[in-house]
Enzyme design. Structure first.
Site, mmCIF file in Angstrom:
data_model
loop_
_atom_site.group_PDB
_atom_site.id
_atom_site.type_symbol
_atom_site.label_atom_id
_atom_site.label_comp_id
_atom_site.label_asym_id
_atom_site.label_seq_id
_atom_site.Cartn_x
_atom_site.Cartn_y
_atom_site.Cartn_z
ATOM 1 N N TYR A 1 0.801 -1.235 0.000
ATOM 2 C CA TYR A 1 0.000 0.000 0.000
ATOM 3 C C TYR A 1 0.834 1.286 0.000
ATOM 4 O O TYR A 1 0.266 2.380 -0.016
ATOM 5 C CB TYR A 1 -0.946 -0.011 1.204
ATOM 6 C CG TYR A 1 -1.925 -1.175 1.167
ATOM 7 C CD1 TYR A 1 -2.856 -1.284 0.142
ATOM 8 C CD2 TYR A 1 -1.900 -2.182 2.140
ATOM 9 C CE1 TYR A 1 -3.747 -2.357 0.086
ATOM 10 C CE2 TYR A 1 -2.792 -3.254 2.102
ATOM 11 C CZ TYR A 1 -3.699 -3.328 1.070
ATOM 12 O OH TYR A 1 -4.582 -4.387 1.008
ATOM 13 N N ASP B 1 -25.537 -0.673 -2.030
ATOM 14 C CA ASP B 1 -26.933 -0.221 -2.114
ATOM 15 C C ASP B 1 -27.052 1.262 -1.779
ATOM 16 O O ASP B 1 -27.833 1.987 -2.394
ATOM 17 C CB ASP B 1 -27.827 -1.022 -1.151
ATOM 18 C CG ASP B 1 -28.141 -2.424 -1.662
ATOM 19 O OD1 ASP B 1 -27.851 -2.714 -2.844
ATOM 20 O OD2 ASP B 1 -28.673 -3.223 -0.868
ATOM 21 N N HIS C 1 -8.619 1.619 -5.782
ATOM 22 C CA HIS C 1 -7.817 0.726 -4.922
ATOM 23 C C HIS C 1 -6.350 1.037 -5.144
ATOM 24 O O HIS C 1 -5.918 1.212 -6.292
ATOM 25 C CB HIS C 1 -8.074 -0.746 -5.257
ATOM 26 C CG HIS C 1 -9.501 -1.130 -5.065
ATOM 27 N ND1 HIS C 1 -10.038 -1.354 -3.826
ATOM 28 C CD2 HIS C 1 -10.505 -1.268 -5.953
ATOM 29 C CE1 HIS C 1 -11.321 -1.638 -3.957
ATOM 30 N NE2 HIS C 1 -11.633 -1.581 -5.247
ATOM 31 N N SER D 1 -3.851 -1.063 -4.477
ATOM 32 C CA SER D 1 -3.228 -2.258 -5.042
ATOM 33 C C SER D 1 -4.067 -2.769 -6.210
ATOM 34 O O SER D 1 -5.222 -2.379 -6.377
ATOM 35 C CB SER D 1 -3.104 -3.343 -3.967
ATOM 36 O OG SER D 1 -4.409 -3.765 -3.565
ATOM 37 N N ARG E 1 -10.225 -11.259 -3.563
ATOM 38 C CA ARG E 1 -10.213 -9.814 -3.840
ATOM 39 C C ARG E 1 -10.625 -9.502 -5.273
ATOM 40 O O ARG E 1 -10.739 -8.339 -5.662
ATOM 41 C CB ARG E 1 -8.813 -9.220 -3.587
ATOM 42 C CG ARG E 1 -8.385 -9.268 -2.138
ATOM 43 C CD ARG E 1 -7.074 -8.524 -1.941
ATOM 44 N NE ARG E 1 -6.401 -9.023 -0.759
ATOM 45 C CZ ARG E 1 -6.636 -8.586 0.488
ATOM 46 N NH1 ARG E 1 -7.513 -7.638 0.699
ATOM 47 N NH2 ARG E 1 -5.974 -9.115 1.508
HETATM 48 C C1 DQA Z 1 -7.665 -2.167 -1.053
HETATM 49 C C2 DQA Z 1 -7.726 -3.608 -1.538
HETATM 50 C C3 DQA Z 1 -8.654 -4.441 -0.660
HETATM 51 O O1 DQA Z 1 -8.688 -5.777 -1.112
HETATM 52 C C4 DQA Z 1 -8.151 -4.432 0.768
HETATM 53 O O2 DQA Z 1 -9.049 -5.137 1.611
HETATM 54 C C5 DQA Z 1 -7.882 -3.070 1.278
HETATM 55 C C6 DQA Z 1 -7.283 -2.069 0.408
HETATM 56 C C7 DQA Z 1 -6.643 -1.316 -1.857
HETATM 57 O O3 DQA Z 1 -6.731 -0.106 -1.772
HETATM 58 O O4 DQA Z 1 -5.803 -1.870 -2.535
HETATM 59 O O5 DQA Z 1 -8.071 -2.790 2.464
HETATM 60 O O6 DQA Z 1 -8.941 -1.577 -1.249
#
Ligand code: DQA
Length: 162
Positions: A40, A105, A118, A120, A129
């Site tokens: 991250y 929702d 995201h 990642s 994921r």
């Molecule tokens: C995330 C990816 C998600 O799978 C994970 O649970 C996160 C961060 C990301 O920003 O890459 O908490 O949303």
């Protein structure tokens, strides 16, 4: 990015509302900087939010950020955004991406266009994921570009629309 319906709102005097963008961060994103930095990054959420607010300022847009570890708090913030007439939402639902029908929702219910971000690349990580409850109702999804994904989403959100 796919286009989704955008609502054109105006004040009673006929002038359009200023562009206003709500940035929502889901659970554990308050730990950015120390949380799995190899995935991250090293930036803190505060640093990211400051940069986004400064960009909003330069563009004359209202940019507000909110983080919560609680699903209900995020849902209530989304519902309040409707009353506050936010024109756009940028959301990283974090772990709720893969679990929360209720947050999805809420976003559909308020009918405010949103981008899913995201840090990642969720598609190249664990299979749980790979599914997002948000992707098909978002204007678009940005993933795998680190915190720059928020900047790109904000650049899109502040564009004046006819
Ligand atoms: C995330 C990816 C998600 O799978 C994970 O649970 C996160 C961060 C990301 O920003 O890459 O908490 O949303």
């Amino acid at each position: 990015m796919t286009e989704r319906k955008r609502s054109q709102k105006s004040r009673p005097n006929g002038k359009p509302d200023a562009i206003s963008v709500l940035i929502l961060h889901g659970p554990n994103l308050n730990m950015l900087g120390t949380r799995e930095p190899e995935i991250y990054g090293h930036e803190t959420l505060e640093e990211i939010n400051k940069r986004l607010a400064a960009f909003g300022n330069r563009c004359g847009a209202i940019v507000e950020s909110f983080q919560s570890n609680h699903e209900g708090a995020l849902i209530e913030r989304v519902q309040a955004a409707k009353m506050q007439r936010f024109s756009f939402i940028i959301i990283n639902p974090a772990g709720f991406t893969h679990t929360s029908v209720a947050l999805r929702d809420a976003l559909v219910a308020v009918d405010i266009p949103f981008i899913e971000v995201h840090l990642s690349n969720i598609n190249s990580r664990e299979s749980f994921r790979h599914h997002s409850y948000f992707g098909d109702v978002a204007v678009g999804t940005i993933c795998g570009l680190g915190s720059q994904g928020y900047d790109l989403a904000l650049q899109y959100a502040v564009q004046p629309r006819t």
